[in-house]
Design a protein around this motif. Structure first.
Motif, short mmCIF file in Angstrom:
data_model
loop_
_atom_site.label_atom_id
_atom_site.label_comp_id
_atom_site.label_asym_id
_atom_site.label_seq_id
_atom_site.Cartn_x
_atom_site.Cartn_y
_atom_site.Cartn_z
N THR A 1 39.08 43.77 27.47
CA THR A 1 40.02 43.57 28.11
C THR A 1 41.24 45.64 28.56
N ASN B 1 35.14 42.51 33.67
CA ASN B 1 34.19 41.02 33.18
C ASN B 1 33.50 41.40 32.07
N ILE C 1 32.95 33.89 40.28
CA ILE C 1 31.49 33.92 39.62
C ILE C 1 32.07 32.45 39.60
N ASP C 2 33.23 31.13 38.84
CA ASP C 2 32.79 29.73 39.49
C ASP C 2 32.62 29.36 40.59
N GLN D 1 38.04 37.77 39.95
CA GLN D 1 36.73 38.04 39.93
C GLN D 1 36.20 36.66 38.79
N GLN D 2 36.73 36.14 38.11
CA GLN D 2 36.07 34.61 36.95
C GLN D 2 35.88 34.05 38.19
N ARG D 3 37.01 33.67 39.17
CA ARG D 3 37.07 32.52 40.13
C ARG D 3 35.93 32.67 41.00
N ALA E 1 40.96 40.32 36.77
CA ALA E 1 39.63 39.41 36.08
C ALA E 1 39.65 38.42 36.48
N ASP E 2 40.71 37.98 36.75
CA ASP E 2 41.13 36.51 37.04
C ASP E 2 40.69 35.79 38.39
#
Length: 383
Positions: free
Chosen positions: A123, A119, A367-368, A363-365, A360-361
């Motif tokens: 990309t 992140n 983070i959320d 990882q973002q979840r 990446a998806d």
């Protein structure tokens, strides 16, 4: 506050950014004899700079400083002076935390600054990040050959200079061979007896050496999930060299084609995915793997806030498939969410309760999840 992380990961760069935004700061690098000499009388030196933020780099080199800092902090608290006047940077967690935990309990906060993750890069740099690892100088090298040379020199510097300076008397060649063996066995169950036999040392010595590499944040032990009393579960930890670039350098793999044609490719990608996910775990979350004697297995189990339990499988394939062992393991642990991290770019359902997601998806979840009111992110974002 203490910022911990391996050498060359960016701790000093981060500190220098703080220095640039506030003129009332003082930076000391304890690897510099001149700076170390300034703390010959630490009470006098720190008292003369009580109006400044004092940044102390490589603080593990001065274990006698921690009791002094405790006295200074307590005195200033009694005088009503604000907190946050010291920023400590260190590259050895075990020794440093032992020293500070005893002297600075309740007076210090910790943040681990890890290597760059997906992140934090464009990309289209993801493959370079996996190949070269997350140390900035390695990732940003002008070409793959220059990156490999940097990582090989990084390894040699740790073995020949940094580790001996921390005190342990370990033959550099023995530790290099162990580190290389761990790279070959990336993501496998730890078999200390096998390693000891290969190195002609005792199993206890192998464990001690691995402890040291873990303390230096170069190796990770991933413990088995063991909450299910009715199952026969594997009890040995898995071991990973934490930076994928170091895995490849230890094995002499300088280009992407070298990695994808090597037997370590699956373990390397699995370890890289796991490190990216663990880098953004919310505060208080825990990570494990799961393996039963019957063959049920999960690459990663995440215990998250609000009683969430994620079952995660890592597949480098662009068309992932799952074995019965995944489904059984997810049932065994009572998973609330089931994911397969794969090498594609789009998330899609594999079944009614399993989703294939890019790294990446997911990882973002995570983070959320960390942004929720009940949890705090473990890792601060970096520019």
């Amino acid at each position: 506050m203490a910022i911990l992380g391996p050498r060359q990961v960016g701790k000093t760069t981060l500190a220098m950014e703080l220095l640039a935004t506030d003129g009332a700061t003082q930076y000391l690098d304890l690897e510099s004899p001149a700076d170390a000499a300034k703390l010959a009388d630490p009470l006098s030196y720190l008292d003369s700079r009580r109006d400044r933020l004092v940044v102390i780099d490589e603080v593990q080199r001065a274990p006698d400083l921690f009791p002094v800092l405790r006295g200074v902090i307590d005195q200033r608290r009694r005088q009503g002076q604000r907190a946050g006047q010291f920023l400590l940077l260190g590259s050895a967690t075990g020794a440093l935390l032992a020293q500070s935990a005893e002297s600075l309990a309740g007076r210090i906060a910790y943040m681990e600054l890890q290597a760059l993750t997906i992140n934090e890069v464009p990309t289209d740099d993801a493959q370079h990040l996996w190949l070269r690892g997350g140390f900035p100088e390695s990732l940003l090298a002008r070409n793959d050959a220059a990156s490999l040379r940097w990582r090989q020199q990084f390894i040699s510097t740790y073995l020949e200079r940094d580790i001996p300076q921390l005190g342990p008397r370990i033959p550099a060649e023995t530790l290099r061979r162990l580190w290389t063996m761990l790279a070959h066995e990336q993501g496998q169950l730890l078999n200390a007896s096998k390693l000891a036999t290969s190195l002609a040392i005792s199993g206890q010595t192998v464990t001690r050496y691995i402890d040291l590499l873990c303390d230096l944040m170069l190796v990770r032990r991933l413990l088995p999930w063991a909450d299910n009393g009715g199952k026969r579960l594997v009890r040995s930890p898995k071991v990973y060299v934490r930076d994928s670039g170091l895995v490849h350098a230890l094995l002499g793999l300088g280009e992407l084609d070298d990695v994808v044609s090597h037997p370590v490719v699956g373990g390397s990608w699995e370890g890289w995915v796991i490190e990216n996910l663990l880098a953004v775990l919310p505060q208080g979350a825990q990570a494990f793997f799961y393996r039963s004697a019957a063959g049920a297995e999960l690459d990663l189990v995440l215990e998250l806030p609000r009683r969430q339990r994620w079952a995660i499988e890592v597949k480098r394939s662009a068309a992932p498939t799952l074995s019965r062992g995944f489904h059984q393991a997810a049932e065994d642990i009572g998973a609330t969410a089931r994911y397969v991290v794969y090498s594609g770019s789009d998330a899609f359902p594999l079944s009614a309760d399993i989703e294939a997601v890019p790294l990446a998806d997911l990882q973002q979840r995570l983070i959320d999840v960390g942004k929720s009111p009940t949890s705090t992110p473990r890792k601060a974002a970096r520019r």
